[in-house]
Design a protein around this motif. Sequence first.
Motif, PDB file in Angstrom:
ATOM      1  N   HIS A  87      73.408 -19.733   3.610  1.00  0.00           N
ATOM      2  CA  HIS A  87      74.097 -20.709   4.460  1.00  0.00           C
ATOM      3  C   HIS A  87      73.937 -22.133   3.936  1.00  0.00           C
ATOM      4  O   HIS A  87      74.708 -23.017   4.312  1.00  0.00           O
ATOM      5  N   ARG A  88      72.958 -22.389   3.097  1.00  0.00           N
ATOM      6  CA  ARG A  88      72.744 -23.734   2.571  1.00  0.00           C
ATOM      7  C   ARG A  88      73.758 -24.091   1.479  1.00  0.00           C
ATOM      8  O   ARG A  88      73.953 -25.268   1.193  1.00  0.00           O
ATOM      9  N   THR A  89      74.363 -23.090   0.875  1.00  0.00           N
ATOM     10  CA  THR A  89      75.286 -23.344  -0.237  1.00  0.00           C
ATOM     11  C   THR A  89      76.710 -22.883   0.053  1.00  0.00           C
ATOM     12  O   THR A  89      77.595 -23.088  -0.795  1.00  0.00           O
ATOM     13  N   ALA A  90      76.949 -22.244   1.185  1.00  0.00           N
ATOM     14  CA  ALA A  90      78.283 -21.722   1.491  1.00  0.00           C
ATOM     15  C   ALA A  90      78.570 -21.906   2.979  1.00  0.00           C
ATOM     16  O   ALA A  90      77.640 -21.967   3.797  1.00  0.00           O
ATOM     17  N   PRO A  91      79.837 -21.993   3.355  1.00  0.00           N
ATOM     18  CA  PRO A  91      80.190 -22.098   4.780  1.00  0.00           C
ATOM     19  C   PRO A  91      79.716 -20.873   5.557  1.00  0.00           C
ATOM     20  O   PRO A  91      79.696 -19.755   5.034  1.00  0.00           O
ATOM     21  N   SER A  92      79.356 -21.083   6.798  1.00  0.00           N
ATOM     22  CA  SER A  92      78.839 -19.985   7.628  1.00  0.00           C
ATOM     23  C   SER A  92      79.872 -18.874   7.773  1.00  0.00           C
ATOM     24  O   SER A  92      79.517 -17.685   7.753  1.00  0.00           O
ATOM     25  N   GLU A  93      81.162 -19.226   7.903  1.00  0.00           N
ATOM     26  CA  GLU A  93      82.180 -18.195   8.070  1.00  0.00           C
ATOM     27  C   GLU A  93      82.244 -17.288   6.852  1.00  0.00           C
ATOM     28  O   GLU A  93      82.424 -16.066   6.979  1.00  0.00           O
ATOM     29  N   ALA A  94      82.083 -17.869   5.659  1.00  0.00           N
ATOM     30  CA  ALA A  94      82.120 -17.051   4.441  1.00  0.00           C
ATOM     31  C   ALA A  94      80.934 -16.107   4.374  1.00  0.00           C
ATOM     32  O   ALA A  94      81.067 -14.932   3.986  1.00  0.00           O
ATOM     33  N   VAL A  95      79.755 -16.574   4.754  1.00  0.00           N
ATOM     34  CA  VAL A  95      78.570 -15.701   4.748  1.00  0.00           C
ATOM     35  C   VAL A  95      78.747 -14.588   5.771  1.00  0.00           C
ATOM     36  O   VAL A  95      78.401 -13.425   5.506  1.00  0.00           O
ATOM     37  N   HIS A  96      79.289 -14.910   6.930  1.00  0.00           N
ATOM     38  CA  HIS A  96      79.502 -13.882   7.958  1.00  0.00           C
ATOM     39  C   HIS A  96      80.459 -12.804   7.448  1.00  0.00           C
ATOM     40  O   HIS A  96      80.229 -11.601   7.684  1.00  0.00           O
ATOM     41  N   ARG A  97      81.517 -13.200   6.752  1.00  0.00           N
ATOM     42  CA  ARG A  97      82.456 -12.207   6.223  1.00  0.00           C
ATOM     43  C   ARG A  97      81.789 -11.340   5.160  1.00  0.00           C
ATOM     44  O   ARG A  97      82.027 -10.121   5.096  1.00  0.00           O
ATOM     45  N   ALA A  98      80.963 -11.941   4.308  1.00  0.00           N
ATOM     46  CA  ALA A  98      80.270 -11.171   3.280  1.00  0.00           C
ATOM     47  C   ALA A  98      79.314 -10.159   3.898  1.00  0.00           C
ATOM     48  O   ALA A  98      79.224  -9.005   3.444  1.00  0.00           O
ATOM     49  N   VAL A  99      78.609 -10.541   4.942  1.00  0.00           N
ATOM     50  CA  VAL A  99      77.706  -9.610   5.629  1.00  0.00           C
ATOM     51  C   VAL A  99      78.502  -8.471   6.260  1.00  0.00           C
ATOM     52  O   VAL A  99      78.116  -7.305   6.194  1.00  0.00           O
ATOM     53  N   GLY A 100      79.648  -8.823   6.896  1.00  0.00           N
ATOM     54  CA  GLY A 100      80.474  -7.777   7.496  1.00  0.00           C
ATOM     55  C   GLY A 100      80.986  -6.781   6.468  1.00  0.00           C
ATOM     56  O   GLY A 100      80.981  -5.568   6.711  1.00  0.00           O
ATOM     57  N   THR A 101      81.413  -7.267   5.297  1.00  0.00           N
ATOM     58  CA  THR A 101      81.886  -6.372   4.237  1.00  0.00           C
ATOM     59  C   THR A 101      80.763  -5.490   3.732  1.00  0.00           C
ATOM     60  O   THR A 101      80.948  -4.278   3.496  1.00  0.00           O
ATOM     61  N   ALA A 102      79.555  -6.064   3.554  1.00  0.00           N
ATOM     62  CA  ALA A 102      78.410  -5.290   3.079  1.00  0.00           C
ATOM     63  C   ALA A 102      78.053  -4.169   4.050  1.00  0.00           C
ATOM     64  O   ALA A 102      77.752  -3.039   3.644  1.00  0.00           O
ATOM     65  N   LEU A 103      78.095  -4.459   5.335  1.00  0.00           N
ATOM     66  CA  LEU A 103      77.792  -3.419   6.324  1.00  0.00           C
ATOM     67  C   LEU A 103      78.870  -2.340   6.327  1.00  0.00           C
ATOM     68  O   LEU A 103      78.593  -1.160   6.527  1.00  0.00           O
ATOM     69  N   GLU A 104      80.097  -2.745   6.091  1.00  0.00           N
ATOM     70  CA  GLU A 104      81.195  -1.788   6.124  1.00  0.00           C
ATOM     71  C   GLU A 104      81.118  -0.786   4.969  1.00  0.00           C
ATOM     72  O   GLU A 104      81.362   0.412   5.162  1.00  0.00           O
ATOM     73  N   VAL A 105      80.747  -1.266   3.744  1.00  0.00           N
ATOM     74  CA  VAL A 105      80.722  -0.385   2.572  1.00  0.00           C
ATOM     75  C   VAL A 105      79.338   0.191   2.304  1.00  0.00           C
ATOM     76  O   VAL A 105      79.152   0.934   1.349  1.00  0.00           O
ATOM     77  N   GLY A 106      78.344  -0.201   3.150  1.00  0.00           N
ATOM     78  CA  GLY A 106      76.993   0.328   2.966  1.00  0.00           C
ATOM     79  C   GLY A 106      76.178  -0.396   1.922  1.00  0.00           C
ATOM     80  O   GLY A 106      75.134   0.117   1.499  1.00  0.00           O
ATOM     81  N   ALA A 107      76.601  -1.593   1.499  1.00  0.00           N
ATOM     82  CA  ALA A 107      75.855  -2.365   0.503  1.00  0.00           C
ATOM     83  C   ALA A 107      74.853  -3.261   1.210  1.00  0.00           C
ATOM     84  O   ALA A 107      74.963  -4.488   1.212  1.00  0.00           O
ATOM     85  N   VAL A 108      73.825  -2.640   1.796  1.00  0.00           N
ATOM     86  CA  VAL A 108      72.856  -3.386   2.589  1.00  0.00           C
ATOM     87  C   VAL A 108      71.768  -3.901   1.653  1.00  0.00           C
ATOM     88  O   VAL A 108      70.712  -3.286   1.470  1.00  0.00           O
ATOM     89  N   ASP A 109      72.034  -5.057   1.080  1.00  0.00           N
ATOM     90  CA  ASP A 109      71.102  -5.656   0.139  1.00  0.00           C
ATOM     91  C   ASP A 109      71.474  -7.121   0.001  1.00  0.00           C
ATOM     92  O   ASP A 109      72.661  -7.473  -0.051  1.00  0.00           O
ATOM     93  N   ALA A 110      70.452  -8.008  -0.067  1.00  0.00           N
ATOM     94  CA  ALA A 110      70.716  -9.438  -0.149  1.00  0.00           C
ATOM     95  C   ALA A 110      71.472  -9.783  -1.419  1.00  0.00           C
ATOM     96  O   ALA A 110      72.380 -10.628  -1.414  1.00  0.00           O
ATOM     97  N   GLY A 111      71.114  -9.139  -2.541  1.00  0.00           N
ATOM     98  CA  GLY A 111      71.812  -9.410  -3.793  1.00  0.00           C
ATOM     99  C   GLY A 111      73.273  -9.018  -3.728  1.00  0.00           C
ATOM    100  O   GLY A 111      74.147  -9.732  -4.217  1.00  0.00           O
ATOM    101  N   ALA A 112      73.567  -7.849  -3.128  1.00  0.00           N
ATOM    102  CA  ALA A 112      74.955  -7.414  -3.002  1.00  0.00           C
ATOM    103  C   ALA A 112      75.754  -8.369  -2.126  1.00  0.00           C
ATOM    104  O   ALA A 112      76.927  -8.662  -2.411  1.00  0.00           O
TER     105      ALA A 112
END
Length: 513
Positions: free
Chosen positions: A439-464
């Motif tokens: 969140h310090r380097t990217a807009p909150s909305e973008a981080v939220h979308r990335a987390v949602g995509t990771a949960l959807e495809v099963g990529a549960v990892d901070a690096g992913a």
Amino acid sequence: MTRVELFEQIRRDRKLRGKSIRETARRWRVHRRTVRQALESAVPPLRKAPQREPPILTRALRGVIDEWLRADRDAPRKQRHTARRIFQRLVREHGYPGAESTVRGYVGRRRRELGASSQAFVPQTHVPGEEAEADWYEADVDFPEGRRRAFLLQVRACCSGREFHVAFPRMTQQAFLEGLVGAFGYFGGVFAVVRLDNLGAAVKKVLCGRRREETERFVALRSHYLFEAEFCRPGKEGAHEKGGVEGSVGRFRRTHLVPVPKVADFDELNARLRQWCAQDDQRRIAGRQHRVIEHWEQEQQALRELPAEAFDTAEVTTCRVDTKSRVQVRTNRYSVPVRLVGRKVEVRVHARRIVVVHEGQAVAAHERLPGRHGQRLELDHYLELLRYKPGALRRASALWQARQEGRWPERYDQLWTELKQRYGEADGTRQLLDVLWLHRTAPSEAVHRAVGTALEVGAVDAGAIAVLLRQQQGSEAVAEPLRGLGPWDRYTRTANADLSAYDAVIRAGQATP
């Protein structure tokens, strides 16, 4: 035939035709007294109002009313009898069967006889650009969290009648100073005199006569803009000395704040106030030939020029950061980055926000808290410390506040649960902290979308999640996420394990367009 026309015919019969008074009275079917009145003057005399009270308001009841009115002299101003209240008491306590209008007529006359008549005022003429009046008033406003009292400052140009309104959550000195600075900017100049009540933001002590002991911040503001401050008399009498702003408060509230406005925050409320002020510029004040904006175009030329820079209304103080990475302002506490624990920082107190400055750089900004003994904490300020103490995140007050205020998405709890299942309690929490760091380097909305995509495809990892975030921002080539691969544990192998499962991954990637 009107009475004036009747008098004309009577006078003609008597003076031009020579008819007697008796004959004239008989012809026009009036009393001889009316004929004599017509002969004395062509203008009929006014009818005399009855001098006695209707019999139903007896002498005993009039005595009761007089007694109540005399007792009102020693009662508080806002707890005295009105004519309606007197009528209600007469009905309930004395069985009065008459009308309220009868009581109103008697009460009005007796008040005048007892010396309680209305106060008289002298008409005033205001020189363009010479005077302005300022005053606070209150109004209820519906915010998303519910109905809340807002405090509004009005500044009114006495000559043209143009108005400026601005709202604040609290009636503080910073709000008063910011309101005046905003008014000068809105009007585009400075008035020679500003008439005020004895506000605590400007007056520390009321001395004899018109002399006042003023606050240092208000004196600094006055020195910056070089206007004169004129303070009204204390109490109700002082309100009559700035009748323009007192009357316009009621008009503005009835016109624009009824029904109760619904807004998202104070920024939206103040934007609406600006629009309503612009609408009022087109109105015409009773007794004037031109609209407010037309009078203002003449008055604006007489204003004094604004200084090159606006007055800094913030109250500056120095605080030491406590061991919980907070600074105390008044009785409330606000968080700052943990690297500043034990250091002294500069705190700038505004009407609606608190800004913390260290070595010339703003390191924290918070919405100012209402009330006493509250705290406002930002989870981002504690990330460095939580990396070493991940177990403290679960009960962190900053996390609790984020959930209460709706700043913590539910998907983050889902991500946290899956990270702990895969990496364990401590490492899973650190992985979540790495995600929060994004969140310090990217807009909150973008981080939220990335987390949602990771949960959807099963990529549960901070690096992913970081990779997905960079793809969304366009810093890496965007590829269609691989789906249907199952949990990542299937692809965890020892050094000499069968790697045929990875072939499926490669083939799926090659088949992706």
